[in-house]
Write a protein that holds these residues in place. Structure first.
Motif, PDB file in Angstrom:
ATOM      1  N   THR A 109       5.391   0.900  39.551  1.00 31.29           N
ATOM      2  CA  THR A 109       6.735   0.642  39.015  1.00 31.29           C
ATOM      3  C   THR A 109       6.786  -0.684  38.280  1.00 31.29           C
ATOM      4  N   ALA A 110       6.136  -1.693  38.838  1.00 29.77           N
ATOM      5  CA  ALA A 110       6.070  -2.987  38.154  1.00 29.77           C
ATOM      6  C   ALA A 110       5.310  -2.870  36.835  1.00 29.77           C
ATOM      7  N   VAL A 111       4.210  -2.136  36.850  1.00 26.07           N
ATOM      8  CA  VAL A 111       3.423  -1.940  35.629  1.00 26.07           C
ATOM      9  C   VAL A 111       4.241  -1.188  34.584  1.00 26.07           C
ATOM     10  N   ASN A 112       4.911  -0.133  35.008  1.00 31.31           N
ATOM     11  CA  ASN A 112       5.735   0.632  34.062  1.00 31.31           C
ATOM     12  C   ASN A 112       6.833  -0.229  33.449  1.00 31.31           C
ATOM     13  N   GLU A 113       7.412  -1.114  34.259  1.00 29.73           N
ATOM     14  CA  GLU A 113       8.436  -2.005  33.702  1.00 29.73           C
ATOM     15  C   GLU A 113       7.858  -2.902  32.617  1.00 29.73           C
TER      16      GLU A 113
END
Length: 564
Positions: A109-113
Motif C-alpha cells: 500500500t505504501a509502494v502503491n501510494e
C-alpha cells in the motif's frame, strides 16, 4: 517538479500505529522485518522519484491514442512499466509460489501510494494486474494459476477488470454480456464493456481480461453473473501468446484527466474464455478484485494529495506576493498557512487510515481472527476518505497557486483532473458509505465500537502529556459512539441519507487517533500538525454527526421537491 517520498510518515505510522513490528514477528511475515521494510520503502521511493515522476507531465501532454486498431501509449510509459515489473513491484504482496514477494499488504500500500504520487496514469497499470492476481489466487483453477500468475507477477502479461457496460454501471446486475458454452470446457463471450482501464497497450506480450458475463438461463441480477478469463492472445501449448482472440478495442475514452492511461471500450465477438470460479459465482470473485482495488484506489488518492502538498508547499515558499514578513513569500500569509496545514494534516490522516486497513488485512492473513472484521470496516473508509482527500487537497493546491494553479504549465490542475475519477470508480464514495452503514454494521456495531475503543485508548495514553489534544480526541470518539448507537437503531433502509457524513466523521476520528499517535512519537513538527488537526479540523465531526441526529431522511428534500 521533483517528488520526495514521505518515508518518515510511513515509518511512523507502520511502527507506532499500524502494528508492523508485531506483524513482522508472525510466522507468515517473519522475513519482512524492519530491515526488509526499510529497503522496500527506500527502493520503491527511489523508483517513484527518479523513473516514474518524470513521466507525469509526458502522459498528460502526449496521451494514449488508438491508431488503426493499435493502442499507442505515451513515450516512456513502456520503459516505466518495465522498471516497475523488473523490480518485482507488481507481485510485491502476491504469493511466492506465483512468483511474488509475499510481503505484507502494508508495504504494498505504501509502494502503491508512492507510485501514484509520481505518475497516477502509469500506476493504474500494475494496480489492475494486482487485483487480477488476487482474484486468481482465490478463485482460479490450479491450471489457470500455473499459466497466468507467474506472467502477471513478472509483468510479461497485464490484467484488466471488465465489469461496466453502457446500461450497467454501479448496478452490475444489469449487465447483458453473454457466455455460451463451446462444448470443450471453454466459453464464447459476446458483448461490450466500457471504462476498461488499461484495456490495451503496446508493450505487454498479452492482455488478460477478467470479464463478467451471463451463462444461458442464468438467474436475473447479480446471482446470474459468472467470471471469465479472456486473453487478447490465446496461449499456445507452451503457454506463449498465440492466435489473436475475437476481441478488439472499439475506442479510447476522452477523459477529464489520466490522459496517459488508455481507458477502452471493448468489444467481445465470440471471444474464447475460461470460467474463473463457480458458475454464477462471479460476484464473489468480483468482490475479491474490488476489495483489493478499493484500498489501492484509496492509496491513489492519497498519493495525489501528497504530490499536491509538495507542489503547493514549494510554490508558497518561493512565491513573493503582497506584504509578507519573515521569508517574504506567501507561505507567511495566515490563510495560505491554513490551506497548507489542512492539506498536510488531511493527507496524513488518510494515509494512516489506509495503512491501518492494510495492516488489519495482513493480520487477518496471518491468522488474527478479529482483524478480518476490522479490515472489512476500514476498507470503505480508506477508499472514500482517501479519494475525497485526493480531490480536496488537489483543489486546495490550485488555490494556493492562485491564478497560476489554473494555468496548465504548473501541473497543479493536472493533479485535480487526474484524481477526480478515483472518487467514482471501484464503487462511488456514496456506495462505500452505504456499504459501511449497511453490511459493515450488520454485526451490531461490534467492529465499529472496537475501532472507537482504539481511538479512546490512544486518547487515554496521551492524556498526561498532551491533555488538550487527548481530550479533543476522547470527546469526538465518544460522540461517534453515541451516533453509531443511534444509527444502529434505524432501519438499514433509513441509513442511506446519513451514510456519507457518518463515514467522514468516522474517518476524522481515526485521523485524530493517527495525529495524536504522531504527536506522542514524533518531533515538534508532528505536534504542530496534530494540534492543528485535533483542535481545528476534528471538530467538523460534530456537524457531520448532526446528520445522524436528524434520524434518517428527516430534513432531506424529496425528488419532487428538488425538481419543483
Amino acid at each position: 517538479m521533483p517528488y520526495l517520498p514521505p518515508l518518515d510518515d510511513f515509518r511512523l505510522i507502520l511502527t507506532h500505529l499500524a502494528g508492523y513490528p508485531a506483524l513482522s514477528k508472525t510466522e507468515l511475515f517473519a522475513e519482512a522485518g524492519a530491515e526488509t521494510a526499510e529497503a522496500v520503502l527506500t527502493e520503491a521511493g527511489r523508483l517513484a522519484a527518479e523513473v516514474l515522476a518524470p513521466l507525469q507531465r509526458v502522459g498528460d501532454r502526449q496521451p494514449a491514442r488508438l491508431e488503426n486498431g493499435v493502442t499507442r501509449t505515451p513515450p516512456g510509459f513502456g520503459e516505466g512499466f518495465r522498471a516497475i515489473a523488473e523490480g518485482g513491484w507488481i507481485g510485491i504482496s502476491a504469493e511466492e509460489s506465483s512468483g511474488g514477494m509475499g510481503l505484507p499488504l502494508s508495504l504494498a500500500t505504501a509502494v502503491n501510494e508512492m507510485f501514484s504520487a509520481a505518475c497516477l496514469s502509469l500506476q493504474l497499470a500494475p494496480l489492475m494486474s494486482q487485483g487480477q492476481i488476487e482474484a486468481l489466487e482465490h478463485h482460479g483453477s490450479d491450471e489457470m494459476k500455473a499459466l497466468y500468475l507467474p506472467k502477471l507477477t513478472s509483468g510479461e502479461w497485464m490484467g484488466t477488470m471488465n465489469l461496466t457496460e453502457p446500461q450497467a454501471g454501479s448496478d452490475v446486475g444489469a449487465l447483458t454480456t453473454k457466455a455460451e458454452p463451446a462444448g470443450d470446457g471453454t466459453y464464447r463471450i459476446t458483448g461490450q464493456k466500457i471504462y476498461i482501464t488499461w484495456g490495451d497497450n503496446d508493450f505487454a506480450e498479452n492482455i488478460c481480461h477478467l470479464v463478467l458475463a451471463r451463462l444461458p438461463d442464468a438467474p436475473a441480477g447479480t446471482k446470474g453473473i459468472s467470471l471469465f478469463m479472456v486473453p487478447k492472445f490465446l496461449p499456445d501449448e507452451a503457454g506463449a501468446p498465440g492466435a489473436a482472440n475475437a476481441l478488439r478495442v472499439v475506442s479510447l475514452e476522452e477523459k477529464l484527466g489520466l490522459h496517459g492511461s488508455p481507458t477502452a471500450v471493448m468489444a467481445y465477438e465470440g471471444a474464447k474464455g475460461w470460467l474463473v470460479g463457480a458458475e454464477h459465482g462471479g460476484m464473489a470473485a468480483m468482490f475479491t478484485m474490488m476489495n483489493n482495488a478499493r484500498l489501492g484506489v484509496g492509496a491513489q488518492g492519497i498519493g495525489v494529495a501528497e504530490a499536491a502538498c509538495q507542489m503547493a508547499l514549494a510554490y508558497a515558499a518561493d512565491r513573493k506576493q503582497g506584504r509578507a514578513e519573515g521569508r517574504g513569500t506567501i507561505i507567511e500569509h495566515a490563510d495560505v498557512r491554513r490551506m497548507l496545514a489542512t492539506m498536510r494534516a488531511q493527507t496524513y490522516a488518510a494515509r494512516a487510515i489506509a495503512l491501518l486497513c492494510a495492516g488489519a488485512l495482513d493480520r487477518a492473513k496471518a491468522g488474527e481472527a478479529a482483524a478480518a472484521a476490522e479490515a472489512a470496516f476500514l476498507t470503505p473508509i480508506a477508499k472514500a476518505f482517501g479519494t475525497d482527500t485526493g480531490c480536496e487537497v488537489a483543489q486546495l493546491g490550485i488555490q494556493v497557486h492562485g491564478g497560476m494553479g489554473f494555468i496548465e504549465e504548473t501541473g497543479a490542475a493536472q493533479l485535480a483532473r487526474d484524481v477526480r475519477v478515483t472518487a467514482i470508480y471501484e464503487g462511488t464514495n456514496g456506495i462505500q458509505a452505504l456499504d459501511l452503514v449497511g453490511r459493515k454494521l450488520a454485526d451490531g456495531g461490534e467492529a465499529a465500537f472496537a475501532l472507537i475503543d482504539k481511538a479512546v485508548a490512544e486518547a487515554e495514553a496521551a492524556r498526561e502529556a498532551l491533555k488538550p489534544l487527548a481530550e479533543a480526541l476522547w470527546q469526538a470518539a465518544e460522540e461517534l459512539r453515541e451516533a453509531t448507537e443511534r444509527l444502529l437503531a434505524l432501519p438499514v433502509a433509513a441509513r442511506g441519507a446519513v451514510a456519507v457524513p457518518y463515514l467522514r466523521a468516522f474517518a476524522l476520528v481515526i485521523g485524530g487517533q493517527a495525529h495524536l499517535s504522531a504527536a506522542r512519537h514524533g518531533g515538534a513538527e508532528r505536534l504542530a500538525l496534530a494540534r492543528f488537526y485535533l483542535l481545528r479540523m476534528l471538530p467538523e465531526h460534530q456537524g457531520l454527526l448532526a446528520h445522524v441526529a436528524e434520524a434518517g431522511e428527516a430534513g432531506l428534500p424529496t425528488a419532487d421537491e428538488l425538481l419543483a
